[in-house]
Design an enzyme around this catalytic site. Structure first.
Site, mmCIF file in Angstrom:
data_model
loop_
_atom_site.group_PDB
_atom_site.id
_atom_site.type_symbol
_atom_site.label_atom_id
_atom_site.label_comp_id
_atom_site.label_asym_id
_atom_site.label_seq_id
_atom_site.Cartn_x
_atom_site.Cartn_y
_atom_site.Cartn_z
ATOM 1 N N GLY A 270 0.758 -1.138 0.055
ATOM 2 C CA GLY A 270 0.229 -0.048 0.023
ATOM 3 C C GLY A 270 0.793 1.098 -0.136
ATOM 4 C CB ALA A 271 1.639 3.966 1.635
ATOM 5 C CG ASN A 274 10.375 5.301 2.494
ATOM 6 O OD1 ASN A 274 10.765 4.304 2.850
ATOM 7 N ND2 ASN A 274 9.494 5.790 1.501
ATOM 8 C CG HIS A 306 -0.781 2.656 8.673
ATOM 9 N ND1 HIS A 306 -1.077 1.830 9.558
ATOM 10 C CD2 HIS A 306 0.338 2.423 8.296
ATOM 11 C CE1 HIS A 306 -0.161 0.969 9.926
ATOM 12 N NE2 HIS A 306 0.776 1.240 8.831
ATOM 13 C CD GLU A 307 2.196 3.744 5.237
ATOM 14 O OE1 GLU A 307 3.253 3.674 5.866
ATOM 15 O OE2 GLU A 307 1.616 2.814 4.914
ATOM 16 C CG HIS A 310 4.394 3.720 10.315
ATOM 17 N ND1 HIS A 310 4.626 2.629 11.434
ATOM 18 C CD2 HIS A 310 3.795 2.941 9.442
ATOM 19 C CE1 HIS A 310 4.129 1.534 11.216
ATOM 20 N NE2 HIS A 310 3.539 1.612 9.741
ATOM 21 C CD GLU A 329 4.055 -1.464 10.175
ATOM 22 O OE1 GLU A 329 2.581 -1.249 10.205
ATOM 23 O OE2 GLU A 329 4.869 -1.391 9.523
#
Ligand code: B3K
Ligand code: ZN
Length: 910
Positions: A270-271, A274, A306-307, A310, A329
């Site tokens: 999905g993604a 970084n 979500h990203e 992170h 996660e």
């Protein structure tokens, strides 16, 4: 069985701290699709806490040109693909290392490391892709400061991006540098190599400047290919909402001047989070109302969130080793779920999101827990780490975090998060460290009292089964609820110890009124009266007593799905109907409907008197009038939200039903569920028509929960009406569907109408499919939908497999592109059990060929596909033997990737 030369599994118990640290990395890339040159200058130093060892750097498919130590030559050796330096200076002084390598991004079809997608360079390093870019200690507990210089042809690659801040850029001078330029990036944060990224190509950006609560300015950018800019508004809005939410809910601000998202159409997942340079599958960035559905809009919001989340949970605090993957996660999925719920707003919209999440968990994760790939949230061993980016690590991991949240409360959890950051910011840590922080911030809580036992959720695989039974004492007005837990063996774990299971319980009267009751604590003291109580089951069997129970109760158990367990209680049909009509807990209300439907379906599947004819059809009426009436009442309910109604009226999936059976005849499961759907379509025909008429939106398109819900319900209604027309031969509804398809003002309505025609097998479907294709020729993501719809369509007599083979010959089909491969092959093998499991084994032969074909191109994608037959042991004959044979055929190949080999070896293990 390991063949000679094959990799051995990595064991969690073997973890050792690195013998060397890498403090700084200075990378210079000369980007060329055929041959990219990478100059890597690192400052390394011995880890004084570990006995002196050689420096062993990971590498994969690299061409090594030069190694220098402190400016001079050095001896080195290769051990497999690792570069080993044995004669580095002794002592604790830092050593300057210079390594020059080349690689070929254009040949990189694995899409791990540095690769080219439509003429643009992208990277993917998690979990172990950085070693495909340069030699490195490619493990998450080695964190370094990065400086990156990108050099490339200016016309071909005008945009040059990497992590952090742009500190310099310009044209390159000197002979051989005509038309070339450079950009230099410095990341102000230490990071593990898996968070490295670069992008170079022809891209344009939507930009937004924001000011944080603390008054700091940031630049947000969403980069896409020219022409896609108008599809980035929703992604940008989602990013802004994410930044604001993390600051408001957890006090976690954006820690970078610049935060970039870049979209690519070639991506394995999905993604990717970084640092400061998230790389996304276009599927989770690009949307406008003409090309994206409501579900796409919701997914973009949650993946962008979500990203972004992170950045703290994963990047600022990362994993010590990959066994701790759920540390980042599970926690980040929990956070994105909460984000979507907070944004959804109303209690009903929150419940819809919760039900959707639980549905995935119960359908996919419970099946994983019961199959050959079952593993704990913190696994003990892996052959290929990429196989462990699973629903267990992600979704069950999120449930483990959610249970902690439930046990310590919202405030307590926020305190726990604050302590986690206070203790571990900037470190690479373990799941134990996280649980300890949440517990320590909440002394006296059930979590801190039972922390060691609670952590069995990390170490024991399998879905706990909780059996509940109750007894009512009318004279004493007490009710005793007994809960028993057990957990079936999973690979390598024959015996399980009891889990700590939070179970939220409410007691209703027989006519559905809430009873305010008092739970007695361990000492027999009554707690304050409440309509709902949290029980904590920690023994194999435990009884809980309630006092002040005026009437014999109907228990509402595991409200809100407070634990990832399968709950069993022997409800009467009346009790389930009461819960469906009355429970104040929206989750359990939905669950009661699912249980009623499941009983009916399983009853028919297990009843030999129910005959499936040669066309896969069942003549008998399987649908009890009481159930139909209850569904009608939900559909016509004056106050329930449309989105919620759609969930209640959706029958449990074929995969979910199959998991409830000992032995699965997939064609029988398919026939029964289809018949039930067909009969529900007929029984409620007038109600579906009413729902369609009354929920159509005429206003401007907005993807908010209320209007999305209305579209979901009208879509379902249209589908049911077309299904019923198939039975009655009526032409009106298919005609309306065709008209709705043509007139639709947004992709959701258009696709729902198309799907109603395709899935009801109406002759108009072909014309509609052709029009749809013509309309969206240049839109890759829409073509994915077009392929997926056909490969996932309802099978009636085996027509889907030949159609899938035909689709693979279509000029728009491309096996190398993961989205396209998934849209056809996965939609069929993983998403269409009624079509995939054929008595002639044609589906399995197709699967075997595609797994092998894909493995040569992209092992990660192949290994996902390989899992389509995980549950083969459950199948009835002739499916079981045929599936086994197909898996054995894959396993027999000597040249399999670790990825696929691990999946098929586990599948065949006893
Ligand atoms: N962390 C990445 C997943 C990487 C998968 C590597 N095979 C995306 C995410 O979970 O946010
Ligand atoms: Zn993630």
């Amino acid at each position: 069985m390991l063949r000679e030369g094959q990799a051995k599994p990595t064991q969690r118990a073997d973890y050792q701290a690195p013998a060397w640290w890498i403090d700084t990395v200075d990378l210079t890339f000369d980007l060329d699709p055929a041959k990219t040159r990478v100059l890597n200058r690192m400052r390394v130093r011995r880890n004084p806490g570990v006995p002196a060892q050689a420096l062993r750097l990971d590498g994969d498919e690299l061409n090594l040109a030069r190694v220098m130590v402190n400016g001079g030559g050095t001896s080195f050796k290769m051990d497999g693909s690792a570069l080993v330096l044995e004669n580095l200076p002794a002592g604790e002084e830092p050593v300057e290392l210079e390594i020059f390598t080349t690689c070929s991004p254009v040949k990189n079809t694995k899409l791990m490391g540095l690769y080219v997608s439509e003429g643009t360079f992208f990277t993917q390093c998690e979990a172990e892709g950085f070693r495909r870019i340069t030699y490195f200690l490619d493990r998450p507990d080695v964190m370094a400061m990065y400086t990156v210089t990108l050099r490339a042809d200016k016309a071909q690659f005008p945009v040059l991006l990497s992590n952090g801040n742009l500190v310099d850029s310009g044209d390159l001078a000197g002979a051989g540098n005509e038309g070339r330029h450079f950009a230099k990036w410095v990341d102000p944060h230490r990071k593990p190599s898996y968070l490295f990224a670069l992008v170079a190509g022809q891209l344009v950006a939507r930009e937004q400047r924001i000011t944080s609560r603390a008054g700091k300015e940031h630049l947000l950018q969403v980069f896409v290919r020219p022409g896609d800019l108008e599809k980035t508004e929703h992604a940008m809005n989602s990013l802004m909402a994410s930044v604001a939410w993390d600051e408001a809910r957890f006090g976690l601000p954006l820690d970078l001047d610049r935060f970039m998202i870049v979209a690519t159409s070639d991506f394995n997942m999905g993604a990717m989070e970084n640092k400061g340079l998230n790389i996304f599958n276009t599927k989770y960035v690009l949307a406008n109302q003409a090309t994206a559905t409501d579900v796409d809009y919701a997914n973009i919001e949650s993946v962008v969130g979500h990203e972004y989340f992170h950045n703290w949970t994963g990047n600022r605090i990362t994993c010590r080793d990959w066994f701790q993957l759920s540390l980042k996660e599970g926690l980040t999925v929990f956070r994105d779920q909460e984000f979507s719920m907070d944004l959804a707003g109303t209690p009903s919209a929150r419940a819809v999101k919760r039900i959707e999440d639980v549905r995935v968990l119960r359908t996919v994760q419970f099946a994983e827990d019961a199959g050959p790939m079952a593993h704990p949230v913190r696994p003990d061993s892996y052959l290929e780490i990429n196989n462990f980016y699973t629903v267990t690590i992600y979704e069950k991991g999120a449930e483990v975090v959610r249970m902690m949240h439930t046990l310590v409360g919202r405030e307590g959890f926020a305190k726990g998060m604050a302590l986690y950051f206070e203790r571990h910011d900037g470190q690479a840590v373990t799941c134990d460290d996280f649980a300890q922080a949440i517990a320590d911030a909440n002394p006296g809580s059930e979590l801190s009292q039972r922390l060691e036992q609670f952590k069995r959720w990390y170490s024991q695989a399998g879905t706990p089964q909780v059996a509940a039974s109750g007894s009512y004492d009318a004279a004493a007005q007490t009710y005793t609820l007994t809960l028993r837990q057990s957990c079936a063996p999973t690979p390598g774990q024959p015996e399980k110890l009891p889990f700590v299971i939070p179970v939220e319980v409410g007691l209703l009267t027989e006519d559905g009124q809430a009873q305010t009751v008092q739970l007695l604590d361990a000492a027999g003291v009554a707690r304050s009266p409440a309509a709902s109580s949290l029980l904590v089951l920690s023994e194999a069997e435990q009884s809980f007593q309630f006092s002040n129970v005026a009437l014999e109760p109907v228990p509402s158990l595991l409200r809100g799905f407070t634990a990832p367990v399968a709950l069993h209680y022997d409800y009467s049909e009346d009790a389930l109907l009461t819960l469906l009509a009355q429970d104040s807990d929206a989750f359990n209300r939905w669950e009661a409907g699912q249980q009623l439907a499941q009983r009916i379906a399983l009853g028919a599947i297990n009843n030999p008197a129910v005959i499936v004819d040669a066309n896969g059809e069942i003549a008998e009426n399987l649908l009890p009038e009481r159930f139909a009436q209850a569904m009608r009442e939900v559909l016509r309910h004056p106050t329930l939200d449309a989105a919620y109604k759609e969930l209640v009226l959706t029958l449990p999936s074929e995969s979910y039903l199959s998991e409830q059976l000992e032995v699965v005849d997939p064609q029988r499961v398919h026939a029964v569920r289809e018949t039930l759907r067909q009969q529900l379509a007929a029984a409620l025909q007038g109600d579906w028509a009413w729902a369609w008429e009354n929920h159509r939106d005429s206003g401007a398109y907005r993807p908010d929960p209320v209007s999305s819900g209305r579209r979901a319900l009208t879509g379902m209604a249209l589908h049911m009406l077309c299904l019923d027309a198939r039975r009655s031969g009526d032409a009106v509804w298919p005609g309306r569907a065709y008209q709705a398809f043509k007139d639709a003002g947004n992709m959701t309505d258009r696709f729902n109408a198309l799907s109603a025609l395709v899935n009801s097998g109406h002759p108009l479907a072909n014309d509609a499919l052709a029009r749809f294709h013509a309309l969206f020729k240049g839109e890759a993501l829409v073509l994915d939908k077009w392929f997926a719809l056909q490969a996932g369509a309802t099978d009636r007599g085996g027509q889907i497999l030949p159609a899938v083979k035909q689709l693979m010959l279509h000029p728009d089909f491309q096996l190398q592109n993961p989205n396209r491969a998934r849209s056809v092959i996965f939609s069929f093998c993983n998403g269409n059990p009624g079509a995939f499991h054929r008595a002639d084994a044609g589906g399995y032969r197709f699967w075997c060929e595609r797994v092998l074909e894909l493995d040569a191109i992209n092992p990660q994608v192949a290994a996902r596909l390989a899992r389509a037959l995980d549950r083969w042991k459950k199948l009835a004959e002739p499916y079981r033997s045929a599936a086994r044979e197909a898996i054995a055929r894959v396993a027999a190949r000597p040249d399999l990737s670790n990825d696929v080999r691990e999946v098929v070896t586990r599948a065949l293990a006893d």
